[in-house]
Design a protein around this motif. Structure first.
Motif, PDB file in Angstrom:
ATOM      1  N   ASN A  22       0.824  -1.214   0.000  1.00 26.59           N
ATOM      2  CA  ASN A  22       0.000   0.000   0.000  1.00 26.59           C
ATOM      3  C   ASN A  22       0.854   1.258   0.000  1.00 26.59           C
ATOM      4  OD1 ASN A  22      -2.341  -1.581   0.065  1.00 26.59           O
ATOM      5  ND2 ASN A  22      -2.443  -1.556   2.307  1.00 26.59           N
ATOM      6  N   ARG A  48     -16.911   0.032  -1.857  1.00 27.43           N
ATOM      7  CA  ARG A  48     -16.358  -0.366  -0.558  1.00 27.43           C
ATOM      8  C   ARG A  48     -16.303  -1.884  -0.376  1.00 27.43           C
ATOM      9  NH1 ARG A  48     -21.547   1.399   0.518  1.00 27.43           N
ATOM     10  NH2 ARG A  48     -22.894  -0.056   1.676  1.00 27.43           N
ATOM     11  N   LEU A  51     -13.279  -3.187  -2.076  1.00 31.12           N
ATOM     12  CA  LEU A  51     -12.050  -2.766  -1.394  1.00 31.12           C
ATOM     13  C   LEU A  51     -11.895  -3.430  -0.036  1.00 31.12           C
ATOM     14  CD1 LEU A  51     -12.237   1.063  -2.212  1.00 31.12           C
ATOM     15  CD2 LEU A  51     -10.629  -0.596  -3.175  1.00 31.12           C
ATOM     16  N   GLY A  52     -12.975  -3.978   0.505  1.00 32.56           N
ATOM     17  CA  GLY A  52     -12.911  -4.582   1.834  1.00 32.56           C
ATOM     18  C   GLY A  52     -13.180  -3.607   2.951  1.00 32.56           C
ATOM     19  N   ALA A  53     -13.654  -2.408   2.634  1.00 29.53           N
ATOM     20  CA  ALA A  53     -13.938  -1.405   3.653  1.00 29.53           C
ATOM     21  C   ALA A  53     -15.329  -1.619   4.234  1.00 29.53           C
ATOM     22  CB  ALA A  53     -13.815  -0.006   3.065  1.00 29.53           C
ATOM     23  N   VAL A 106      -8.773  -0.988   9.654  1.00 33.60           N
ATOM     24  CA  VAL A 106      -9.392  -1.432   8.404  1.00 33.60           C
ATOM     25  C   VAL A 106      -8.992  -0.516   7.256  1.00 33.60           C
ATOM     26  CG1 VAL A 106     -11.593  -1.781   7.212  1.00 33.60           C
ATOM     27  CG2 VAL A 106     -11.331  -2.538   9.574  1.00 33.60           C
ATOM     28  N   ASP A 109      -5.435  -1.390   6.287  1.00 32.81           N
ATOM     29  CA  ASP A 109      -5.353  -2.666   5.577  1.00 32.81           C
ATOM     30  C   ASP A 109      -5.893  -2.553   4.155  1.00 32.81           C
ATOM     31  OD1 ASP A 109      -4.277  -3.814   7.824  1.00 32.81           O
ATOM     32  OD2 ASP A 109      -6.198  -4.594   8.568  1.00 32.81           O
ATOM     33  N   CYS A 110      -6.898  -1.702   3.942  1.00 32.23           N
ATOM     34  CA  CYS A 110      -7.460  -1.517   2.596  1.00 32.23           C
ATOM     35  C   CYS A 110      -6.589  -0.629   1.717  1.00 32.23           C
ATOM     36  CB  CYS A 110      -8.859  -0.924   2.686  1.00 32.23           C
ATOM     37  SG  CYS A 110     -10.085  -2.003   3.448  1.00 32.23           S
TER      38      CYS A 110
END
Length: 439
Positions: A22, A48, A51-53, A106, A109-110
């Motif tokens: 990232n 989202r 993206l995993g959010a 979070v 991590d995203c």
């Protein structure tokens, strides 16, 4: 003065290869790039799930963006904000501190933000003599600029998928409506065909749909429904052409009306005279003198045992099971939904089911079950029809058959009627059954 840009988190939080990836993506922002932070945030909100959010993490990202005074973000400047947890909780609508820290992780991590932690973990900025910021520790928002095009593509993909899902649902609704109405038209118009089997195929296809189906499953079901729709449509069009052979020729062609139609074709609106004559005496006369009590289910089943073959498990224990079996028998007899609806309105649901069971019991003697039912419905509206004489006629015929069999094969009790050993006919009912038929 040279300062070191930290890349690792403070405290016990570990460093991962994902965070390194990232951080590498955040450094790919072009110096001339300029983006509108709220437009990018809108794209992030739509994408989202990809993206995993989460919704709570985007609430924090929204709050972080408010701490940057400029609306336009550029790729040639440091975009670091350093709010405290207290300030973040206030702008995140009072989010608890533990929830705040969890959803900040979070965002990291995203790859939506990058941590710039100070030596002691505090967030602050060091300014020079002229007031410019020399070093800032907090959250780096440069991924918003570097990945703006990626977020835009993901949002467009999500919008396209939602549109395709809506189109699939609309197609499914239209196919279901067309198939149901075409089946009803085929039954009501007397088109030859196994419409009961067609209805079963339709229910089998629809039964594959869960409460919440993905688009791929909707497309598969729509494909099968379209094939079924094409078959039904072709059958109806073929029958229509056979009834009007001049339809495909010149519009100026003279229409030849057949004054002597095929006597074997019978609509449910034209009741055969043979059936009318066979039911006028024992099934419709003397209605006023009939008993006023309801027919017991056991007597009805003893008079109409053929309906048991349509019941689930071959057994009918309640009127609810009897009504369900009658619903299955209706399309098998070729009775249209409109004729069945009118019968239930005129006779009541239970008596209409008894009438249909009696028709199913005598299906081999009735050429047009739909026309017969419509005739009985008209008589029921005029108060000239009751299910009692119809059931009594079936029981009397059964009793006569048992007498004949008893005389040929030995003694047999006349007080036991039907196949159910526990069913016994009362003295009054037996006397009614043994009464000679009026001529």
């Amino acid at each position: 003065m040279q300062t070191h840009i930290t890349t690792t988190p403070f405290g016990r939080r570990p460093m991962t290869l994902g965070q390194i990836s990232n951080q590498m993506a955040a450094r790919t922002a072009k110096p001339e790039a300029i983006v509108h932070k709220w437009q990018v945030f809108q794209n992030i909100r739509e994408a989202r799930e990809l993206l995993g959010a989460t919704d709570r993490s985007l609430t924090i990202l929204n709050a972080l963006l408010t701490f940057h005074p400029e609306t336009a973000l550029t790729g040639d400047a440091e975009i670091v904000v350093w709010p405290s947890n207290v300030q973040l909780m206030a702008r995140a609508n009072g989010m608890p501190a533990t929830t705040l820290r969890r959803h900040i992780a979070v965002l990291v991590d995203c790859g939506l933000v990058v941590r710039r932690d100070s030596p002691n973990g505090k967030r602050f900025a060091r300014k020079g003599r002229s007031g410019e910021i020399e070093q800032a520790y907090g959250f780096d928002l440069s991924p918003i600029v570097a990945r703006a095009e990626e977020f835009k593509d993901l949002a467009e993909a999500v919008r396209a998928e939602k549109k395709a899902f809506c189109v699939a649902k609309e197609r499914l609704t239209l196919l279901r409506r067309d198939i149901v109405k075409l089946i009803e038209a085929g039954i009501e118009e007397g088109v030859p065909g196994n419409w009961g089997r067609v209805q079963q195929n339709y229910q089998t296809i629809i039964g594959r749909l869960p409460r919440s189906a993905p688009r791929q499953l909707l497309d598969d079901v729509c494909m099968d429904l379209h094939a079924l729709y094409a078959d039904i449509r072709a059958e109806l069009e073929t029958f229509t052409k056979s009834q009007n052979p001049d339809a495909n020729e010149s519009h100026s062609g003279r229409h030849i009306q057949n004054s002597n139609p095929d006597p074997n074709f019978e609509s449910e609106y034209s009741l055969p005279k043979q059936v009318e004559a066979s039911c006028t005496v024992e099934e419709t006369d003397n209605v006023r003198s009939l008993p006023k009590r309801e027919l017991p289910l056991g007597i009805v089943l003893d008079a109409c045992p053929n309906l048991l073959e349509l019941a689930r498990g071959g057994e009918i224990r309640h009127w609810r099971d009897f009504l369900a079996a009658a619903e299955i028998a209706r399309p098998l007899l070729g009775i249209s939904p409109s004729a069945w609806r009118e019968a239930r309105e005129a006779m009541g649901e239970q008596h209409a089911a008894i009438t249909l069971a009696a028709i199913y019991q005598r299906a081999d003697q009735i050429n047009s079950a739909g026309g017969y039912l419509r005739s009985l419905t008209d008589r029921a509206r005029d108060g000239k029809f009751s299910t009692w004489p119809m059931v009594m006629a079936l029981l009397r015929a059964k009793l006569d058959a048992q007498r004949t069999a008893g005389n040929a094969g030995g003694p047999r009790s006349e007080r036991s009627v039907g196949t159910a050993p526990s069913l016994r006919v009362s003295e009054a009912l037996l006397k009614n059954l043994q009464r000679p038929k009026s001529r």
